[in-house]
Motif scaffolding. Structure first.
Motif, PDB file in Angstrom:
ATOM      1  N   ALA A 169       0.831  -1.291  -0.031  1.00  0.00           N
ATOM      2  CA  ALA A 169      -0.149  -0.069   0.261  1.00  0.00           C
ATOM      3  C   ALA A 169       0.862   1.090  -0.061  1.00  0.00           C
ATOM      4  N   ARG A 170       0.033   2.431  -0.084  1.00  0.00           N
ATOM      5  CA  ARG A 170       1.145   3.777  -0.044  1.00  0.00           C
ATOM      6  C   ARG A 170       1.499   3.838   1.448  1.00  0.00           C
ATOM      7  N   HIS A 171       0.707   3.664   2.426  1.00  0.00           N
ATOM      8  CA  HIS A 171       1.065   3.987   3.502  1.00  0.00           C
ATOM      9  C   HIS A 171       1.004   2.624   4.677  1.00  0.00           C
ATOM     10  N   ARG A 172       2.050   2.889   5.781  1.00  0.00           N
ATOM     11  CA  ARG A 172       1.897   1.675   6.665  1.00  0.00           C
ATOM     12  C   ARG A 172       0.542   1.301   7.083  1.00  0.00           C
ATOM     13  N   ALA A 173      -0.089   2.188   7.672  1.00  0.00           N
ATOM     14  CA  ALA A 173      -1.316   1.830   8.485  1.00  0.00           C
ATOM     15  C   ALA A 173      -2.249   0.924   7.508  1.00  0.00           C
ATOM     16  N   ALA A 174      -2.485   1.372   6.238  1.00  0.00           N
ATOM     17  CA  ALA A 174      -3.167   0.456   5.290  1.00  0.00           C
ATOM     18  C   ALA A 174      -2.588  -0.974   5.118  1.00  0.00           C
ATOM     19  N   ALA A 175      -1.421  -0.967   5.115  1.00  0.00           N
ATOM     20  CA  ALA A 175      -0.631  -2.137   4.623  1.00  0.00           C
ATOM     21  C   ALA A 175      -0.856  -3.358   6.033  1.00  0.00           C
ATOM     22  N   PHE A 176      -0.646  -2.646   7.105  1.00  0.00           N
ATOM     23  CA  PHE A 176      -0.802  -3.525   8.532  1.00  0.00           C
ATOM     24  C   PHE A 176      -2.171  -3.805   8.594  1.00  0.00           C
ATOM     25  N   GLU A 177      -3.128  -2.959   8.468  1.00  0.00           N
ATOM     26  CA  GLU A 177      -4.487  -3.142   8.743  1.00  0.00           C
ATOM     27  C   GLU A 177      -5.105  -4.251   7.777  1.00  0.00           C
ATOM     28  N   ALA A 178      -4.726  -4.247   6.515  1.00  0.00           N
ATOM     29  CA  ALA A 178      -5.127  -5.058   5.465  1.00  0.00           C
ATOM     30  C   ALA A 178      -4.729  -6.463   5.954  1.00  0.00           C
ATOM     31  N   ALA A 179      -3.467  -6.577   6.269  1.00  0.00           N
ATOM     32  CA  ALA A 179      -2.749  -7.872   6.421  1.00  0.00           C
ATOM     33  C   ALA A 179      -3.747  -8.440   7.521  1.00  0.00           C
ATOM     34  N   GLU A 180      -3.794  -7.968   8.840  1.00  0.00           N
ATOM     35  CA  GLU A 180      -4.594  -8.241   9.902  1.00  0.00           C
ATOM     36  C   GLU A 180      -5.953  -8.579   9.612  1.00  0.00           C
ATOM     37  N   PHE A 181      -6.581  -7.713   8.748  1.00  0.00           N
ATOM     38  CA  PHE A 181      -7.818  -8.082   8.373  1.00  0.00           C
ATOM     39  C   PHE A 181      -7.932  -9.598   7.635  1.00  0.00           C
ATOM     40  N   LEU A 182      -6.878  -9.759   6.716  1.00  0.00           N
ATOM     41  CA  LEU A 182      -6.842 -10.866   6.020  1.00  0.00           C
ATOM     42  C   LEU A 182      -6.561 -12.003   6.783  1.00  0.00           C
ATOM     43  N   MET A 183      -5.663 -12.079   8.045  1.00  0.00           N
ATOM     44  CA  MET A 183      -5.567 -13.119   8.586  1.00  0.00           C
ATOM     45  C   MET A 183      -6.650 -13.050   9.702  1.00  0.00           C
ATOM     46  N   ASP A 184      -7.518 -12.157  10.332  1.00  0.00           N
ATOM     47  CA  ASP A 184      -8.470 -12.567  10.826  1.00  0.00           C
ATOM     48  C   ASP A 184      -9.701 -13.231  10.050  1.00  0.00           C
ATOM     49  N   TYR A 185      -9.973 -13.159   8.847  1.00  0.00           N
ATOM     50  CA  TYR A 185     -11.064 -13.476   7.982  1.00  0.00           C
ATOM     51  C   TYR A 185     -10.559 -14.867   7.806  1.00  0.00           C
ATOM     52  N   LEU A 186      -9.362 -14.846   7.148  1.00  0.00           N
ATOM     53  CA  LEU A 186      -8.945 -16.459   6.813  1.00  0.00           C
ATOM     54  C   LEU A 186      -8.921 -17.479   7.969  1.00  0.00           C
ATOM     55  N   LYS A 187      -8.694 -16.895   9.187  1.00  0.00           N
ATOM     56  CA  LYS A 187      -8.872 -17.709  10.367  1.00  0.00           C
ATOM     57  C   LYS A 187     -10.115 -18.364  10.400  1.00  0.00           C
ATOM     58  N   SER A 188     -11.256 -17.525  10.458  1.00  0.00           N
ATOM     59  CA  SER A 188     -12.614 -18.019  10.873  1.00  0.00           C
ATOM     60  C   SER A 188     -13.583 -18.228   9.529  1.00  0.00           C
ATOM     61  N   ARG A 189     -13.349 -17.649   8.345  1.00  0.00           N
ATOM     62  CA  ARG A 189     -14.094 -17.880   7.328  1.00  0.00           C
ATOM     63  C   ARG A 189     -13.612 -18.514   6.089  1.00  0.00           C
TER      64      ARG A 189
END
Lengths: 82, 146, 146, 82
Positions: free
Chosen positions: B97-117
């Motif tokens: 991503a352009r900025h670090r917050a977006a890259a971190f949040e997207a990666a955590e979102f992916l992990m949370d969803y992959l884990k349960s969905r």
């Protein structure tokens, strides 16, 4: 005719990964009741549906969902990926 | 955007090499690697079952949402199935991503969803028997933050 | 734990290879890569000045805190200085922990602190002149979450 | 004698990266006042200390901090690493 798939401990308890059934069940819950009435191993697997998840044609769904038009139903425990 | 579901091992370092780079608008890359842990010290293998067909669809849906929501320049998800030994890589995600917050949040979102969905189920094959890994309430709760 | 401050490029993929792996108690690895972005389309180079001596100490202090607070099994920080071109890697962090939440949080903590507490200053060398990158209020505010 | 280091635009405004000074200043603020009184370029660099940071012997510090025992003082703008 509908394809029913089982995964993880649901598959192990029922003892097969998939089967084809003829059913007139209108909802997932109806189908579960039908299956559970069949044999002890089904009754055990479906004893607590709050511990189960269901997918209709490969989309997560609800036990109250209608089955009309559905070709593939899958039952499994909560996922543990990642 | 690439999504891969496979039994074969993958090369984490090689996947990281050049990921998301080369353009002028990427400022941040985040990667996550999941590894088979052996808490008991008696784990022989982690057996990962999945639902062929649904797995790819579910991951792609989650990945598309992450890409749109955080405006990712690139995204990669690899998830293995089959029998894995302790220390082996199970899966990885990478976001650019352009900025670090977006890259971190997207990666955590992916992990949370992959884990349960995403339709994967883990079974621990141990010296003293086999057991299915139970889903944790906290994993389901993690989804509420998104 | 390794901290490197250097002018030379580093190989992100090679650093990721095997990082934090090999033990039985690591379940999660997170890496972050910072890359020179060119928002204006006129950036010739990003010049990174630092304070030799203090830089290593400041990063080591931040890294020690992260390691203790999240019980990291391993940790790596690399930060470059000197003139970098758009698309070049500026820095990376990597964390290894038992669980994903710890690995993610520690990496974000490291990034937030490196951004505002390690003595680096960025200057954009452009077609239409040079200018020092100003610190953002949001970067200072980000520290309050830890 | 104390070593004073300047970084980024502070270094550019003052026109040198470091110097050694003889000072009786008791605090960083006293030292800043002494330097600012020297020449216009120092006055300009130190015009707004809220835009500056200070490190004493390579540790971030405050402008109110005492200088006794300190060998190296560094002035610079807020950091922009990462």
């Amino acid at each position: 005719m509908i394809d029913i798939l089982y995964f993880a401990w649901v598959r192990e308890r029922i003892g097969l990964p998939r089967e084809r059934v003829e059913t007139a069940a209108e909802t997932v819950a109806d189908l579960v009741a039908e299956l559970a009435a069949r044999e002890e191993r089904y009754a055990v697997a479906f004893a607590d549906t709050s511990a189960l998840r269901v997918a209709l044609d490969q989309e997560l769904s609800e036990f109250s969902a209608p089955l009309s038009g559905v070709r593939e139903v899958a039952f499994f425990p909560p996922m543990t990926g990642g | 955007m690439r999504v891969r579901v496979q039994a074969e091992p993958f090369d984490y370092g090689a996947e990281c090499t050049g990921f998301g780079q080369g353009g002028r608008d990427v400022g941040a890359v985040v990667t996550f690697l999941g590894v088979v842990r052996d808490d008991s010290g008696t784990l022989a293998a982690m057996e990962i079952e999945h639902y062929p067909g649904m797995t790819e669809k579910a991951i792609t849906t989650i990945a598309e949402e992450a890409r749109g929501r955080w405006g990712l320049a690139d995204l990669l998800v690899i998830h293995r199935h089959g029998a894995l030994r302790p220390g082996e890589a199970i899966m990885m995600v990478a976001t650019a991503a352009r900025h670090r917050a977006a890259a971190f949040e997207a990666a955590e979102f992916l992990m949370d969803y992959l884990k349960s969905r995403a339709p994967f189920w883990k079974k621990e094959i141990g010296a003293d028997g086999d057991s299915w890994v139970a889903a944790k309430d906290e994993d389901e709760a993690a989804l509420t933050r998104w």
